[in-house]
Motif scaffolding. Structure first.
Motif, PDB file in Angstrom:
ATOM      1  N   ASN A 276       7.369  11.606 -83.860  1.00  0.00           N
ATOM      2  CA  ASN A 276       6.849  10.990 -82.645  1.00  0.00           C
ATOM      3  C   ASN A 276       5.559  11.686 -82.205  1.00  0.00           C
ATOM      4  OD1 ASN A 276       6.666   9.400 -80.351  1.00  0.00           O
ATOM      5  ND2 ASN A 276       8.109  10.627 -79.164  1.00  0.00           N
ATOM      6  N   PHE A 277       4.483  11.404 -82.955  1.00  0.00           N
ATOM      7  CA  PHE A 277       3.195  12.014 -82.654  1.00  0.00           C
ATOM      8  C   PHE A 277       2.098  10.968 -82.735  1.00  0.00           C
ATOM      9  CE2 PHE A 277       5.849  15.432 -84.357  1.00  0.00           C
ATOM     10  CZ  PHE A 277       5.752  16.357 -83.326  1.00  0.00           C
ATOM     11  N   ALA A 278       0.899  11.374 -82.359  1.00  0.00           N
ATOM     12  CA  ALA A 278      -0.266  10.512 -82.468  1.00  0.00           C
ATOM     13  C   ALA A 278      -0.949  10.757 -83.810  1.00  0.00           C
ATOM     14  CB  ALA A 278      -1.237  10.780 -81.323  1.00  0.00           C
ATOM     15  N   GLY A 286      -1.393  20.089 -76.978  1.00  0.00           N
ATOM     16  CA  GLY A 286      -0.540  20.239 -75.805  1.00  0.00           C
ATOM     17  C   GLY A 286       0.884  19.785 -76.019  1.00  0.00           C
ATOM     18  N   ASN A 287       1.164  19.106 -77.132  1.00  0.00           N
ATOM     19  CA  ASN A 287       2.538  18.697 -77.437  1.00  0.00           C
ATOM     20  C   ASN A 287       3.274  19.921 -77.993  1.00  0.00           C
ATOM     21  OD1 ASN A 287       4.922  17.724 -78.743  1.00  0.00           O
ATOM     22  ND2 ASN A 287       4.009  15.701 -78.932  1.00  0.00           N
ATOM     23  N   PRO A 288       4.320  20.392 -77.338  1.00  0.00           N
ATOM     24  CA  PRO A 288       4.973  21.631 -77.784  1.00  0.00           C
ATOM     25  C   PRO A 288       5.627  21.526 -79.154  1.00  0.00           C
ATOM     26  CG  PRO A 288       6.275  20.560 -76.075  1.00  0.00           C
ATOM     27  CD  PRO A 288       4.973  19.830 -76.136  1.00  0.00           C
ATOM     28  N   HIS A 289       5.904  20.318 -79.607  1.00  0.00           N
ATOM     29  CA  HIS A 289       6.534  20.137 -80.907  1.00  0.00           C
ATOM     30  C   HIS A 289       5.514  20.032 -82.037  1.00  0.00           C
ATOM     31  CE1 HIS A 289      10.527  19.514 -79.157  1.00  0.00           C
ATOM     32  NE2 HIS A 289       9.955  18.717 -78.270  1.00  0.00           N
ATOM     33  N   ALA A 290       4.241  19.866 -81.712  1.00  0.00           N
ATOM     34  CA  ALA A 290       3.230  19.591 -82.733  1.00  0.00           C
ATOM     35  C   ALA A 290       2.996  20.738 -83.704  1.00  0.00           C
ATOM     36  CB  ALA A 290       1.922  19.157 -82.069  1.00  0.00           C
ATOM     37  N   PRO A 291       2.814  21.992 -83.254  1.00  0.00           N
ATOM     38  CA  PRO A 291       2.540  23.057 -84.232  1.00  0.00           C
ATOM     39  C   PRO A 291       3.631  23.195 -85.290  1.00  0.00           C
ATOM     40  CG  PRO A 291       2.043  23.815 -82.008  1.00  0.00           C
ATOM     41  CD  PRO A 291       2.757  22.507 -81.866  1.00  0.00           C
ATOM     42  N   LEU A 292       4.889  23.162 -84.867  1.00  0.00           N
ATOM     43  CA  LEU A 292       5.988  23.279 -85.820  1.00  0.00           C
ATOM     44  C   LEU A 292       5.972  22.116 -86.804  1.00  0.00           C
ATOM     45  CD1 LEU A 292       8.553  24.730 -86.760  1.00  0.00           C
ATOM     46  CD2 LEU A 292       9.829  23.423 -85.053  1.00  0.00           C
ATOM     47  N   TYR A 294       3.389  20.178 -87.694  1.00  0.00           N
ATOM     48  CA  TYR A 294       2.257  20.320 -88.619  1.00  0.00           C
ATOM     49  C   TYR A 294       2.604  21.331 -89.711  1.00  0.00           C
ATOM     50  CZ  TYR A 294      -1.401  17.634 -86.178  1.00  0.00           C
ATOM     51  OH  TYR A 294      -2.177  16.621 -85.640  1.00  0.00           O
ATOM     52  N   GLY A 295       3.261  22.439 -89.326  1.00  0.00           N
ATOM     53  CA  GLY A 295       3.625  23.452 -90.301  1.00  0.00           C
ATOM     54  C   GLY A 295       4.627  22.942 -91.319  1.00  0.00           C
ATOM     55  N   ILE A 296       5.654  22.224 -90.864  1.00  0.00           N
ATOM     56  CA  ILE A 296       6.640  21.665 -91.787  1.00  0.00           C
ATOM     57  C   ILE A 296       5.974  20.643 -92.708  1.00  0.00           C
ATOM     58  CG2 ILE A 296       8.720  20.231 -91.930  1.00  0.00           C
ATOM     59  CD1 ILE A 296       9.644  21.587 -89.318  1.00  0.00           C
ATOM     60  N   SER A 297       5.064  19.860 -92.151  1.00  0.00           N
ATOM     61  CA  SER A 297       4.345  18.881 -92.960  1.00  0.00           C
ATOM     62  C   SER A 297       3.547  19.570 -94.060  1.00  0.00           C
ATOM     63  CB  SER A 297       3.415  18.059 -92.063  1.00  0.00           C
ATOM     64  OG  SER A 297       2.749  17.054 -92.806  1.00  0.00           O
ATOM     65  N   LEU A 298       2.868  20.655 -93.699  1.00  0.00           N
ATOM     66  CA  LEU A 298       2.068  21.397 -94.671  1.00  0.00           C
ATOM     67  C   LEU A 298       2.930  22.026 -95.757  1.00  0.00           C
ATOM     68  CD1 LEU A 298      -0.496  22.875 -95.705  1.00  0.00           C
ATOM     69  CD2 LEU A 298      -0.004  24.644 -93.999  1.00  0.00           C
ATOM     70  N   LEU A 299       4.057  22.608 -95.359  1.00  0.00           N
ATOM     71  CA  LEU A 299       4.863  23.383 -96.293  1.00  0.00           C
ATOM     72  C   LEU A 299       5.884  22.549 -97.059  1.00  0.00           C
ATOM     73  CD1 LEU A 299       5.492  26.613 -94.180  1.00  0.00           C
ATOM     74  CD2 LEU A 299       3.763  26.212 -95.930  1.00  0.00           C
ATOM     75  N   PHE A 300       6.115  21.303 -96.629  1.00  0.00           N
ATOM     76  CA  PHE A 300       7.097  20.470 -97.333  1.00  0.00           C
ATOM     77  C   PHE A 300       6.581  19.064 -97.617  1.00  0.00           C
ATOM     78  CE2 PHE A 300      10.619  17.429 -97.394  1.00  0.00           C
ATOM     79  CZ  PHE A 300      11.365  17.939 -98.446  1.00  0.00           C
ATOM     80  N   MET A 316       2.650  14.081 -89.960  1.00  0.00           N
ATOM     81  CA  MET A 316       1.857  13.861 -88.757  1.00  0.00           C
ATOM     82  C   MET A 316       0.965  12.628 -88.877  1.00  0.00           C
ATOM     83  SD  MET A 316       3.103  16.244 -86.966  1.00  0.00           S
ATOM     84  CE  MET A 316       2.051  16.273 -85.524  1.00  0.00           C
ATOM     85  N   TRP A 317       1.431  11.608 -89.586  1.00  0.00           N
ATOM     86  CA  TRP A 317       0.648  10.387 -89.740  1.00  0.00           C
ATOM     87  C   TRP A 317       0.473   9.657 -88.419  1.00  0.00           C
ATOM     88  CZ3 TRP A 317       3.648   5.644 -91.930  1.00  0.00           C
ATOM     89  CH2 TRP A 317       4.992   5.697 -91.567  1.00  0.00           C
ATOM     90  N   GLY A 318       1.428   9.769 -87.518  1.00  0.00           N
ATOM     91  CA  GLY A 318       1.262   9.273 -86.160  1.00  0.00           C
ATOM     92  C   GLY A 318       1.575   7.803 -85.981  1.00  0.00           C
TER      93      GLY A 318
END
Length: 354
Positions: A276-278, A286-292, A294-300, A316-318
């Motif tokens: 559930n992202f843009a 500012g979305n508190p869930h975004a950094p995690l 993005y990291g999971i997307s990068l690593l998996f 993070m396709w949005g």
């Protein structure tokens, strides 16, 4: 220009918090896997007593407790040398519930284990096959979703879709694409005995686990198969197709969405649960869930997609990109619903507007 010393100091404090959080995440994973949190939840205890409860070596338990106390996860009474896990904290660290962060912390170990391979991709290109994750996951990557299915699948994901529960009770054909270890299929098959359910996944070990659970539950209306979503071509159409956090991992998601559209009955519905992202980075700031995420997307998500020849769409396709791709696949009626998890939304997709 000299850096602003106050800003540098503040950022240094933030970095310390990040490093501390990373370390505590690893130790929370240990506490989950070894049963330390479950043992501590039974009441105040010395390090020796906790080690005995959990069947572990005291010296290691004592050092772990030091991190838990200074990290403000557990409490310590120096008067009697006893440690305690507050009930408010235990609610998020114990039990077979979706609130337990232990499985998520354990999944960080899996991602960390393949970190050297992902780092090589930065310079060499290519991806990391999903089999490499399976070697080290020990079930950690899917454990949280098992709890989510148990608690929320029927009432949180299925009930909000108009008319869906009635159709499932009457009897329809359902496919879970990218079903993993198949727990969602088995939960639904038990809840809706008049419907038939099929789970497909490319991972043979996951399907073996799904079939083992199905057999243990004695379910005759569920089947599983090892299959690539890119080869979807059922002999009969499905009334309902579901995909939980699976489409963005495909090598060719646009093509898979088209195959899903073709595999649906004329009055069928496709439920796509995804992140559930843009689409634009600046809209996720500012979305508190975004950094995690993005990291999971990068690593998996990205390396496993590229490993199969995909472009690495990522988690993070949005929503904007997802809607465009769904429309391109022929889904002209798409409604986005909230889910019990703020980091996920659900796309309810039909080919013909109601």
């Amino acid at each position: 220009m000299e850096p602003d010393p106050d800003r540098t100091r503040a950022f240094g404090e933030r970095l310390l918090g990040m490093l501390t959080g990373g370390m505590l995440t690893m130790l929370i994973g240990i506490g989950h896997r070894t049963g330390l949190f479950e043992a501590a939840a039974h009441g105040p205890v010395t390090s020796a007593e906790l080690a005995e409860r959990a069947g572990l070596h005291e010296r290691y338990v004592r050092e772990w407790l030091g991190a838990m106390v200074t990290g403000e996860i557990m409490e310590y009474d120096p008067a009697d040398g006893r440690y305690s896990l507050p009930a408010a904290h235990a609610a998020l660290l114990t039990g077979a519930t979706s609130r337990n962060v232990g499985p998520a912390a354990s999944s960080m170990r899996t991602l960390g284990s393949v970190l050297p391979q992902v780092e090589r991709c930065f310079t060499d290109g290519g991806g990391v096959p999903i089999a490499e994750y399976a070697k080290v996951s020990a079930g950690g990557l899917g454990e949280t979703w098992r709890y989510i299915y148990d608690e929320h699948l029927v009432d949180g994901f299925l009930r909000p879709v108009p008319g869906l529960l009635d159709r499932l009770r009457t009897g329809v054909r359902v496919l879970d694409l990218g079903c993993g270890t198949g727990h969602a299929v088995n939960v639904m098959a038990r809840e809706f005995p008049r419907s038939t359910f099929e789970g497909l996944d490319i991972a043979a070990d996951a399907i073996a686990g799904a079939e083992a659970e199905r057999a243990a539950l004695g379910l005759s209306n569920a089947t599983f198969a090892v299959s690539d979503a890119a080869a979807l071509a059922p002999a009969e159409p499905f009334d309902v197709i579901m995909a939980f956090d699976a489409i963005h991992d495909q090598a060719a998601p646009e093509a898979v969405l088209g195959l899903i559209r073709d595999a649906l009955a004329p009055d069928g519905v496709f439920l796509m649960v995804d992140t559930n992202f843009a689409t634009r980075l600046e809209d996720n700031a500012g979305n508190p869930h975004a950094p995690l995420s993005y990291g999971i997307s990068l690593l998996f998500c990205v390396p496993t997609s590229i490993a199969t020849g995909g472009t690495g769409l990522g988690a993070m396709w949005g929503q904007e990109r997802a809607r465009e791709m769904l429309a391109g696949a022929g889904f002209t009626d798409v409604e986005v619903l909230d889910t019990p998890r703020p980091q996920n939304c659900m796309y309810v997709c039909r080919a013909v507007a109601a």
